[in-house]
Design an enzyme around this catalytic site. Sequence first.
Site, PDB file in Angstrom:
ATOM      1  N   SER A  42      46.921  53.247  64.874  1.00  0.00           N
ATOM      2  CA  SER A  42      48.190  53.408  64.167  1.00  0.00           C
ATOM      3  C   SER A  42      49.301  52.816  65.006  1.00  0.00           C
ATOM      4  CB  SER A  42      48.460  54.900  63.910  1.00  0.00           C
ATOM      5  OG  SER A  42      49.791  55.107  63.515  1.00  0.00           O
ATOM      6  N   ARG A  51      33.483  21.338  24.925  1.00  0.00           N
ATOM      7  CA  ARG A  51      34.174  21.373  26.221  1.00  0.00           C
ATOM      8  C   ARG A  51      35.450  22.182  26.037  1.00  0.00           C
ATOM      9  NH1 ARG A  51      33.513  16.684  29.153  1.00  0.00           N
ATOM     10  NH2 ARG A  51      34.822  17.611  30.743  1.00  0.00           N
TER      11      ARG A  51
END
Length: 438
Positions: free
Chosen positions: A281, A320
């Site tokens: 921390s 496509r």
Amino acid sequence: MTGIVMNSQLFAPLFSSAAVRAIVNDRARLQRMLDFEAALARAEAALGVISATAAGEIADACQADRYDIAVIADAAAEAGNVAIPLVDSLTAEVAKRNKTAAGFVHWGATSQDVIDTAMVLQLGEAVPPLLKDLQKIVDAFARLAKRHRTSAMLGRTLLQPATPLALGQKIAGWASDIDRATRRLKASFAETQVLQFGGASGSLSALGRKAEPVMKALAWQLELKLPPAPWFTQRVRVAALAQDAALVVGALGKAARDISLMMQIEVGEASEPSGAGRGGSSTMPHKRNPVGAAIVLAATHQVPMMAAIICSAMPQEHERALGGWQAEWPTLAALMGCLGSAVEAMSEVAPGLAIDLDAIQANMDATEPAVFAERATFLLAEKIGKDKAHALVEKALAKGGSFVKALGRLEKELAHEKALLGYSSQFVDRVLADLKRR
């Protein structure tokens, strides 16, 4: 989100695996597209479609470091995909040495052949190491489950104390679901390892009678399977892989969630492996944060959304696609990076997970009524009926202190291992046996 994380020097190491990033980054993608072009030229030369000289010149030019990614990327924004400017650049590069050979670059192929096959090749490089790492995670949890086959711990339902079970059953459950998801990912990955080659609209008409031998030779060159037909707008393969990747991350996330809850200081039943700078921390020196679990859980918030994008792109137009196919490009790369980060994080946690049996016992001692109440009720119900047994147990619970003493009976029965674990240890055996059969 996908592009931001993949391209961020600051956040990419947290949310994408370095090993996977090296496989799916821009330079690697460019090289895989060029690998397709080189293989196509060699396959066509072998069948007399183009000359061996032309194939040699094309293959020699298929080196990604010869091309400026930024220039190709800028041109792609105008062309609509990255293959068009890459083929133009490759053609120009070949023309520097042999103008005739340059005329045979990309012969009979289309942009989607290049891009999809490059994606398949990248998956072929990225996924197998992840599958191996996932198996190591499963094995690590299986070993830990076996070690704690009879280690009683407090069960928790709806985040509240419940009846006990073997710690090994909890851990075996993690292993089982990760294994199940991994097998699904392995199967869907195998289905992606196919060539994409259809030419302009899927008919390979440009190659005439040479279409079949060329596509067979191309698949052989790239060490891919040959599908029955091009799959330009049939995207189940890609979507299934994405969904199964999300299931893997979810299964890893289940283990990560439990581990993070067990690591809470007031619980203290487990801890991730420690190391210099790991889980610290910025303001509280005493803290040991669940870093691996945090990375996995972060992935659980991202990967399902990426999979959803790919699934939502499945209804593609005609032969496509316009838009759906294009949405896959950055999303799948980011998904693979994020999957890699989750696997990598849990690969560190699983073999080094520390268990504090004293804390587990203390937590059970602190909630003694919850530990024994159900078992006592059923033991009494066999003799005096369920309603009377329930009332007697409730009366003993209301007295506080030692539940067994307040109950004034069943000391021997409640002290037996079965009072704590029931069938839990056997469930551990069953799960581990099932994993072994796999």
